[in-house]
Design a protein around this motif. Structure first.
Motif, mmCIF file in Angstrom:
data_model
loop_
_atom_site.group_PDB
_atom_site.id
_atom_site.type_symbol
_atom_site.label_atom_id
_atom_site.label_comp_id
_atom_site.label_asym_id
_atom_site.label_seq_id
_atom_site.Cartn_x
_atom_site.Cartn_y
_atom_site.Cartn_z
ATOM 1 N N LYS A 221 0.829 -1.202 0.000
ATOM 2 C CA LYS A 221 0.000 0.000 0.000
ATOM 3 C C LYS A 221 0.862 1.251 0.000
ATOM 4 N N LEU A 222 1.937 1.242 0.782
ATOM 5 C CA LEU A 222 2.834 2.396 0.810
ATOM 6 C C LEU A 222 3.512 2.599 -0.539
ATOM 7 N N ARG A 223 3.839 1.496 -1.192
ATOM 8 C CA ARG A 223 4.448 1.595 -2.519
ATOM 9 C C ARG A 223 3.490 2.248 -3.505
ATOM 10 N N TRP A 224 2.235 1.796 -3.496
ATOM 11 C CA TRP A 224 1.235 2.386 -4.383
ATOM 12 C C TRP A 224 1.045 3.870 -4.064
ATOM 13 N N MET A 225 0.994 4.198 -2.768
ATOM 14 C CA MET A 225 0.780 5.584 -2.371
ATOM 15 C C MET A 225 1.998 6.456 -2.688
ATOM 16 N N TRP A 226 3.190 5.872 -2.660
ATOM 17 C CA TRP A 226 4.382 6.621 -3.047
ATOM 18 C C TRP A 226 4.319 6.984 -4.526
ATOM 19 N N LEU A 227 3.913 6.030 -5.369
ATOM 20 C CA LEU A 227 3.768 6.312 -6.796
ATOM 21 C C LEU A 227 2.684 7.363 -7.028
ATOM 22 N N LEU A 228 1.592 7.253 -6.256
ATOM 23 C CA LEU A 228 0.521 8.241 -6.364
ATOM 24 C C LEU A 228 1.028 9.618 -5.944
ATOM 25 N N MET A 229 1.864 9.643 -4.909
ATOM 26 C CA MET A 229 2.442 10.905 -4.448
ATOM 27 C C MET A 229 3.331 11.515 -5.534
ATOM 28 N N GLN A 230 4.095 10.672 -6.229
ATOM 29 C CA GLN A 230 4.942 11.174 -7.309
ATOM 30 C C GLN A 230 4.106 11.812 -8.404
ATOM 31 N N GLU A 231 2.965 11.209 -8.712
ATOM 32 C CA GLU A 231 2.099 11.789 -9.734
ATOM 33 C C GLU A 231 1.530 13.128 -9.276
ATOM 34 N N ARG A 232 1.147 13.215 -8.002
ATOM 35 C CA ARG A 232 0.616 14.473 -7.481
ATOM 36 C C ARG A 232 1.697 15.560 -7.513
ATOM 37 N N LEU A 233 2.927 15.188 -7.132
ATOM 38 C CA LEU A 233 4.023 16.166 -7.145
ATOM 39 C C LEU A 233 4.370 16.590 -8.562
ATOM 40 N N SER A 234 4.246 15.677 -9.518
ATOM 41 C CA SER A 234 4.524 16.040 -10.912
ATOM 42 C C SER A 234 3.531 17.070 -11.421
ATOM 43 N N VAL A 235 2.280 16.987 -10.952
ATOM 44 C CA VAL A 235 1.281 17.999 -11.321
ATOM 45 C C VAL A 235 1.678 19.354 -10.752
ATOM 46 N N ILE A 236 2.116 19.370 -9.491
ATOM 47 C CA ILE A 236 2.568 20.626 -8.869
ATOM 48 C C ILE A 236 3.743 21.206 -9.643
ATOM 49 N N LYS A 265 -5.279 23.568 -5.163
ATOM 50 C CA LYS A 265 -5.979 22.288 -5.334
ATOM 51 C C LYS A 265 -4.975 21.143 -5.507
ATOM 52 N N ALA A 266 -3.953 21.355 -6.324
ATOM 53 C CA ALA A 266 -2.937 20.319 -6.527
ATOM 54 C C ALA A 266 -2.172 20.051 -5.236
ATOM 55 N N SER A 267 -1.878 21.093 -4.485
ATOM 56 C CA SER A 267 -1.160 20.923 -3.216
ATOM 57 C C SER A 267 -2.012 20.166 -2.201
ATOM 58 N N GLU A 268 -3.310 20.454 -2.174
ATOM 59 C CA GLU A 268 -4.200 19.729 -1.267
ATOM 60 C C GLU A 268 -4.250 18.241 -1.613
ATOM 61 N N ASP A 269 -4.260 17.928 -2.893
ATOM 62 C CA ASP A 269 -4.253 16.523 -3.312
ATOM 63 C C ASP A 269 -2.983 15.822 -2.844
ATOM 64 N N ALA A 270 -1.840 16.494 -3.002
ATOM 65 C CA ALA A 270 -0.573 15.906 -2.557
ATOM 66 C C ALA A 270 -0.546 15.765 -1.043
ATOM 67 N N LEU A 271 -1.065 16.770 -0.331
ATOM 68 C CA LEU A 271 -1.093 16.711 1.128
ATOM 69 C C LEU A 271 -1.966 15.560 1.615
ATOM 70 N N GLY A 272 -3.083 15.335 0.951
ATOM 71 C CA GLY A 272 -3.960 14.232 1.338
ATOM 72 C C GLY A 272 -3.277 12.883 1.218
ATOM 73 N N VAL A 273 -2.543 12.685 0.121
ATOM 74 C CA VAL A 273 -1.813 11.426 -0.057
ATOM 75 C C VAL A 273 -0.711 11.293 0.984
ATOM 76 N N ALA A 274 -0.005 12.400 1.278
ATOM 77 C CA ALA A 274 1.074 12.362 2.263
ATOM 78 C C ALA A 274 0.543 11.979 3.647
ATOM 79 N N ILE A 275 -0.599 12.552 4.022
ATOM 80 C CA ILE A 275 -1.187 12.225 5.326
ATOM 81 C C ILE A 275 -1.631 10.769 5.367
ATOM 82 N N GLN A 276 -2.165 10.280 4.268
ATOM 83 C CA GLN A 276 -2.559 8.868 4.196
ATOM 84 C C GLN A 276 -1.353 7.959 4.376
ATOM 85 N N ARG A 277 -0.235 8.334 3.762
ATOM 86 C CA ARG A 277 0.972 7.520 3.881
ATOM 87 C C ARG A 277 1.448 7.465 5.331
#
Length: 633
Positions: A221-236, A265-277
């Motif tokens: 799950k952490l691996r998947w969320m790390w990849l998701l975090m990378q996608e969110r950061l790429s948007v930022i 909005k993009a920062s909030e998405d990244a923050l949400g994933v970070a908190i989940q991790r």
């Protein structure tokens, strides 16, 4: 991988790679790709002595580590003997204690040495695999057809060639070697614990299944969320880059509020994933620690009762507890091991999807080199389609012409008419779907690509310059050219005088870190690169669009030297570039609708004359798009 290869070889299918995001691909990978994992393992086994050393060192390190708890237990018993025994007994216990302590140090040193060998050779195998895959991937990218690159984003290829390659490279050390290490450690510990005391052994091992399961689930799950975090950061990153690049446009239209809302909005998405991790990591660590300490409490309670009843010694209890401490970290690493398998499986599929792809444009078996006699280029009833072949999807239909040494063919037509497609078919960037293209009667599909592209030079409108000197950019067409040849080609392109005035001359850097060239200067540098190799067939694909008419006229005059030795094709939307041609083709909707010399086409009174009259009007921008059928392919 069969379906992947089919995409490249079957012209009726889409050649693009999987468009699924990396995080989604990882989440969808519910089962390991055994073939991929075995392939990576075989690549590791190809390094025989390194792999053998790593395996032996891993087994040795695990075995030596298993001896340590036994001697810890003996040391505790001997220390207890020192506290409760007589003088004689104390002397024996003292000696035994020193022996146990010496053996602990001895096996610890051996474990450290073998662990060092295991880590070194395991990592070195991974780096060797990374080196091999990096070369194979880069070579494959150079081989793949234009039709492949048309459909694949550059960023996706870079991700596969770097991040996914890294996931594959690490599998030997984090997957294969770690699996062997954990198997020996957990298996050996279980054997010693059960042979010491079955009840205490079961209690000591009770945390293992739960912690292993939670560790694996959490890691995936952490691996998947790390990849998701990378996608969110790429948007930022993309939003910030676009905003900073276009800061004048943003200020001019007072769009700061809109841009800030997007960024927030993009920062909030990244923050949400970070908190989940953080939540997943902390909660699973807490649960696993609780399970371990609960098992330890049970061992201490039951073991303490056994010590009181005289069934086991304090040293035996200490030995069981030491085995538990020894197992705690390896059991948690099961999650890392499972993650390594999942990562290598997912990354391997993405990486080998590129490496295993069979290029559509390639040499046929034992393809001979081009036998250049005169250098006559011929199109015979050529048809071409980017997708499934049908009259409705054709970009070109029934195109025929011939141009030989000393001759110039001009091609003109509205945007989307297929002019650039004709230019791309000459060096066989794509294969025709009907008819044939030949040079001196040899079908270009039957000769080697290297010999074909040495004989054909295409100067394109979009001039790509490398981050290198002007001299090296020009010499890219023939790296072994001397300075005089480079200067001669640059004089023909009417750029020599400008370069001579630069402080660094031909050593001046261009590209991202070098001097900024105008569009016309970049095109002229590209022309110099194209003519340097003195090709038998020279194709200009609207390559003087950014050059003023007077400079273009001087270029054309300079290129007359040696023109009798080569065939020239000029594609342009500006009729002034084509008036001198021996024949001009007016192409529309992929068909040649008019052909002849400039004067003949004017006398014909058709579309060529309409275009000529349009461009001859005072104040008309000759670069304006002509009415036509959409964008140029």
């Amino acid at each position: 991988m069969t379906s992947t290869t089919a995409n490249e070889t079957n012209p009726s299918t889409d050649e693009g790679l999987s468009g699924t995001a990396r995080a989604d691909q990882f989440a969808d990978g519910s089962k390991f790709e055994v073939d991929i994992l075995m392939r990576i393992t075989r690549m590791g086994l190809a390094h025989h002595w390194r792999m053998t050393t790593a395996v032996v060192a891993t087994i040795g390190a695990a075995i030596f580590q298993l001896f340590i708890p036994r001697y810890v237990g003996q040391a505790v018993d001997h220390a207890q003997g020192l506290l409760g025994g007589g003088v004689a007994a104390g002397g024996d216990a003292h000696a035994a204690l020193w022996t146990a302590a010496s053996m602990i140090v001895f096996f610890s040193v051996l474990r450290g040495v073998f662990s060092m060998m295991q880590n070194y050779h395991g990592e070195s195998i991974g780096h060797c695999i990374g080196y091999e895959l990096r070369l194979a991937f880069y070579e494959q990218v150079q081989r793949l057809s234009f039709s492949f690159h048309d459909k694949v984003h550059t960023g996706d290829l870079i991700t596969r060639g770097m991040l996914d390659l890294e996931g594959v490279r690490m599998f030997i050390s984090t997957g294969v070697i770690r699996t062997l290490l954990l198997t020996v450690l957990i298996g050996g510990s279980a054997y010693f614990l059960m042979s010491t005391d079955a009840v205490l052994g079961l209690l000591a091992l009770s945390f293992v299944p739960f912690v292993a399961w939670r560790s694996a689930v959490a890691r995936l799950k952490l691996r998947w969320m790390w990849l998701l975090m990378q996608e969110r950061l790429s948007v930022i990153t993309r939003l910030m880059e676009e905003n900073l690049t276009g800061i004048r446009v943003v200020r001019a239209f007072s769009a700061q509020k809109f841009e800030l809302d997007q960024f927030e909005k993009a920062s909030e998405d990244a923050l949400g994933v970070a908190i989940q991790r953080v939540s997943v990591r902390v909660s699973n660590t807490t649960v696993m620690s609780f399970a371990f300490f609960a098992s330890m409490v049970l061992v201490l309670w039951v073991g303490g009762l056994k010590v009181i009843d005289g069934e086991i010694t304090v040293g035996r209890l200490a030995e069981v507890l030491t085995f538990m401490m020894l197992l705690q970290m390896p059991v948690r690493q099961i999650g890392m091991m499972v993650n390594s398998f999942a990562r290598a499986s997912t990354c391997g599929v993405r990486l080998f999807e590129v490496i295993d792809r069979d290029p559509r444009i390639k040499d046929r078996d034992a393809a001979p080199p081009l036998e250049l006699k005169r250098g006559v280029l011929t199109f015979e009833n050529v048809a071409f389609s980017f997708g499934p072949e049908s009259p409705d999807t054709r970009v070109l239909s029934g195109v025929s012409f011939s141009v030989g040494p000393g001759e110039t063919l001009g091609i003109v037509g509205p945007p989307g008419s297929g002019k650039s497609t004709i230019a791309h078919l000459v060096p066989r960037f794509y294969d025709v779907t009907g008819g044939r293209v030949s040079i001196d009667g040899q079908d270009i599909r039957d000769i080697s690509l290297d010999s074909l592209r040495q004989a054909v030079s295409v100067v394109q409108q979009d001039a790509h310059l490398f981050t290198a000197s002007i001299e090296n950019n020009i010499a890219y067409g023939d790296p072994w050219s001397d300075g005089e040849r480079i200067a001669r080609a640059n004089r023909s392109a009417q750029l020599h005088d400008y370069v001579a005035r630069l402080p660094g001359g031909y050593e001046t850097l261009v590209g991202e870190r070098g001097v900024s060239l105008s569009g016309g200067q970049r095109q002229r540098l590209s022309i110099a690169r194209g003519i340097l190799s003195d090709p038998a067939i020279l194709v200009f694909d609207d390559s003087t669009a950014a050059v003023d008419a007077a400079t273009e006229q001087r270029i054309r005059v300079a290129l007359r030297d040696g023109q009798d030795k080569r065939a020239t094709v000029i594609i342009s939307h500006r009729l002034g570039s084509l008036m001198h041609a021996d024949e001009v083709l007016f192409v529309e909707a992929g068909r040649v609708v008019e052909r002849g010399k400039h004067e003949e086409l004017l006398a014909l009174g058709g579309r060529y004359r309409d275009l000529y009259q349009l461009q001859s009007r005072p104040g008309i921008d000759h670069g304006v798009d002509m009415p036509g059928t959409g964008g140029e392919p």
